[in-house]
Design an enzyme around this catalytic site. Sequence first.
Site, PDB file in Angstrom:
ATOM      1  N   LYS A  69     -15.909 -27.625 -86.694  1.00 38.52           N
ATOM      2  CA  LYS A  69     -15.844 -26.617 -87.764  1.00 38.52           C
ATOM      3  C   LYS A  69     -16.558 -25.346 -87.303  1.00 38.52           C
ATOM      4  O   LYS A  69     -17.563 -25.418 -86.570  1.00 38.52           O
ATOM      5  CB  LYS A  69     -16.550 -27.189 -89.007  1.00 38.52           C
ATOM      6  CG  LYS A  69     -16.490 -26.341 -90.275  1.00 38.52           C
ATOM      7  CD  LYS A  69     -17.158 -27.125 -91.431  1.00 38.52           C
ATOM      8  CE  LYS A  69     -17.187 -26.350 -92.733  1.00 38.52           C
ATOM      9  NZ  LYS A  69     -17.824 -27.134 -93.818  1.00 38.52           N
ATOM     10  N   SER A 144     -15.116 -27.525 -97.691  1.00 39.89           N
ATOM     11  CA  SER A 144     -14.851 -26.362 -96.855  1.00 39.89           C
ATOM     12  C   SER A 144     -14.413 -26.755 -95.440  1.00 39.89           C
ATOM     13  O   SER A 144     -14.018 -25.886 -94.678  1.00 39.89           O
ATOM     14  CB  SER A 144     -16.158 -25.531 -96.753  1.00 39.89           C
ATOM     15  OG  SER A 144     -17.216 -26.344 -96.273  1.00 39.89           O
ATOM     16  N   SER A 168     -18.029 -31.331 -98.685  1.00 38.51           N
ATOM     17  CA  SER A 168     -17.062 -30.573 -97.883  1.00 38.51           C
ATOM     18  C   SER A 168     -16.437 -31.342 -96.738  1.00 38.51           C
ATOM     19  O   SER A 168     -15.622 -30.797 -96.005  1.00 38.51           O
ATOM     20  CB  SER A 168     -17.767 -29.331 -97.299  1.00 38.51           C
ATOM     21  OG  SER A 168     -18.024 -28.427 -98.360  1.00 38.51           O
TER      22      SER A 168
END
Lengths: 479, 494, 103
Positions: A69, A144, A168
Amino acid sequence: MIRTIDEARSLLAGGSTGRDLLERAAARQAELESEDPALNAFLSTIEPESQLGSGQEAGPLAGVPYAVKDNICTPDLPTTCGSLILEGYRSPFSATAVARLDAAGARLFGKTNCDEFAMGSSTENSAFGPSRNPFDRDRVPGGSSGGSAAAVAAGVVPFALGSETGGSVRQPASFCGLVGLKPSYGRVSRYGLVAFASSLDQIGILTRGVRDAGQVLEIISGPDPRDATCQDRPLPRAAALDGVQLDGQVIGVPEEYLGFGLDGEVRQAFDAALGQLEQAGARIREVSLPSAPSAIPCYYVIAPAEASSNLARYDGVRYGFRDGSGAGLEDLYSRTRAGGFGAEVKRRIMLGTFALSAGYFDEYYGRALLVRQAIANDFERVFDSGVDALFTPTTPTPAFRLGEKIANPYDMYLSDVYTVSANLAGLPAVSVPIGNIGGLPVGAQFMAPRFTEETMLGLAVRLEELVGYAPPDVDGAAA
Amino acid sequence: MSAGTIGTDGWEAVIGIEVHVQLRTRTKMFCGCLAEYGAAPNSRVCPVCLGLPGALPVPNEQAVRLGVRAALALGCSIHANSRFDRKNYFYPDLPKGYQITQFDWPVATNGSVRIRSGDEERSIGVRRLHLEEDAGKSQHDRFDGSTAVDLNRAGVPLAEIVTEPDLRSPGEARAYLTRLKQLLEHFAAVSDCNMEEGSLRADANLSVRRVGSTALGTKTEVKNLNSFAHVEKALTYEFERQVAVLEAGDEVRHETRLYDPGASETRPMRGKEEATDYRYFPEPDLPLLEIDEAVIEEERDNLPELPDQLEARLQAQYELSEYDARLLGMTPLRAVYFESVVERTGAELAKSAANLIMGDLAAELNRRGANATEEQLMSPETLARIVSLRSEGMLSSGTASEALRLLIGEEAGQDPDDVVARHGLAQVQDDSQLLAWISEVVQAHPDESARFRGGEEKLIGFFMGAVMRASGGKADPGRTREALTGYLAAETEA
Amino acid sequence: MTRIDPETVRHVARLARLRLDEAEVDQLGSEMSSILDHFAALEEVDVARQEGPTPRSIDPFLRQDVESADQLTLPVESLAPDVRAGLIVVPRLDALGGKNGES
Ligand SMILES: [Mg+2]
Ligand SMILES: [Zn+2]
């Protein structure tokens, strides 16, 4: 397409090199980006040709490609956090988790898209456009860590690192039919994880199967002299997972978690999974977490408050985006931050600054700290009463449509209703896919006492075997 | 203009002092960068103290120990559990946008420092001591219209020490700072306490009230105090300014004022309209600061005998004045040196040993600058020998000083008796030589001897000088005076 | 109904160094108000007040006072867009005076 770590290993055993697997990932990525609309899972990827060839493929993950990420620091690729304010930013150092994966021989393929500074539940807050759900391009992959979920679900790489502050990793895992593991707070070093809310953030893992998640967890866990909150505990051994049996395990189902707008079909899938656990010998017990309704408000005071302080360093003085069009220092700060941050980040900075500000501190932030303690006490009381793990739906609904919740911030926040409590209490949690509803995956999660990942993942493996989940077959997705 | 001038009669100042002291560690408070002073700008930095994305703080164990030691030296009680907090504000020399400090739960509270005020001793309360990190250094005049920042100092460990508002005059404020520097620099040895280099910084807050009233007036904060003298001057000015404001029937405004040494006045700091809201909250990147009893005991053992107790013991044990005890107890090293000299000379010679240490040796140390010590000048044994020779009359105060000068200079390290002999410093003991010098001088000055015999007693001084010159300073003054008076008197009768 | 008025929004924006135009002030005012409205649940939880700093189930951790072995060499010109004579240069704040007991 590379679905699992074992699949990667068999390719390597068959003579492929680490670079070949990166080429494979790049090819799959190119295929996905050529589709209309593109998956938009990655913000940057390495050039396979520039990578080492065969090199002695050493280490437990030798030659296995993975994604990270984009709010996790990697010197070889930019670390933008999905924000204009860090566009093109190159971290001079590597996150500890990434360094440990590299040392284990794994190969970084690319950085995945995410909500700006990990604030959001759909990747729609990314400054570089949303990622899409591989099983329905009009729907969100979750957030996210949506880019990481899409990348693994679409078979670009067998595993990816994400990060969790309020769900997330587990929420996108549930939306994309993956396993999403959030370790105990303090299990994995946060050095190199760009801070959103320091007392909640943890690096998480997205894989297709539970065993893969266990292998990656063992490698990235462990104390780190660069993170004062990282705890020195015996490592969670992947091999221990198979020793965990269901019979005799007491699994608690908190009644509050069956409300909160739980979709009927998701409830049915959840009940089916619960039934399978029971038939396999687990004892199911209904429990209560009275503070559950305060979890979302508590989270949306503490996380924004910490975020407002953690994001104060983005001021245009040293790195990243800078708007020097005004005169004097105050203009540099306020214009840079106004221009560099997106709407949701600004909203949370404002909310957090307000919650800490004079006259409101006690009523909001001070109060939220005490509520957080009450939430942690609820879990402790349940676990002390003999419950080995809690089992609840991961999300109230399957993946929602792009744009569906973006206009109403609180509605978006509610999609974390089942996940934020584990972050507030610092508990480990793992989401496991349990079915498809209308061609869209849904998951259920285990939450366990701190630092009991071995037992928790053991339960998850048993559930995985019982459910025998297969992702929906949609052309282009990794059927 | 000292405090208590006509303008402030009937008024009393209520002063509190806030000091930041840089702790003498090798590395910074929350990262492994060197904390040394004077390196090339922005060369002692890393992701943590630069506040790069993803960097995390890890507290420095030695900084915690030095903080504990300083707090013990100030008589504070140490808390087993304290907490780091964030102080949020934007400034170019503060890379993270917040300072990691301690707000609600400092590491130490309620100590005290004894000061001398006029002829009485007073105890000044130390409300708290806490640990925090320094900011970088900003230069506002280096490039026009800009601020230039060096982040080498960002993250250096600080101890912040806040007093109760117990100080009643600018003079007391200075006395407090002097005592604090002595305690922290020489006794706890936790910091250089150098105001010029900025390793000790002081801010003050001051309000005034009628003498006898216990109410607290509106206080102002006075900053930019770069020396102890400036502290006294700035507070004197501020004290008189506030009295003048109140006597004119106006109100003192709560504000921060900068001291301008050039104009020796304080001026309000521009741009400070609303008080800054620092939004303190617990530092989420750090566990609680837990200090166990063993560490506190270890640091207590690292402390020498503290000044209050040391001075009292020196006075009692060696019958010294309070003044002498204070001077000899200035640093633990000087007190140890003095006691090892007296150990050899015997306590009855303590006073003369003290005089030489406070006189000749102290003068030489001043010439050599800040951190020279007596030990470097000469060994206690050597000084003890000189003191004994002096007391046996072998050396006059003049020849004793001369011997010391030689033993510090070109005769350093030599045997004192040998040096005295080689340089003929020993005072002549046999009287025949003395009488020879006396008769030689008296014969050479018939007029003066006639006038002396005529009653001008004070001419004895003239003859003493002449005999000293004739003997090359070797004549013992006491014995010379005695012999000379007898010689002149005898002549008178003859 | 918690009402965050424009003046409060502007004050908070000043603290957070976020330049907002009037439309954003109104927008954020209503958004914050509606979000904070949902926070009534915070009041319903019975909480235990406690003395001393709240324990954080994290073990204490201090590092030795030694220079870290793998210090990164960060060339000074990489530290900021405007570096002169090794110093990071930024536009000046109007008010003089530092924060940490010196100016
Ligand atoms: Mg301070
Ligand atoms: Zn550093």
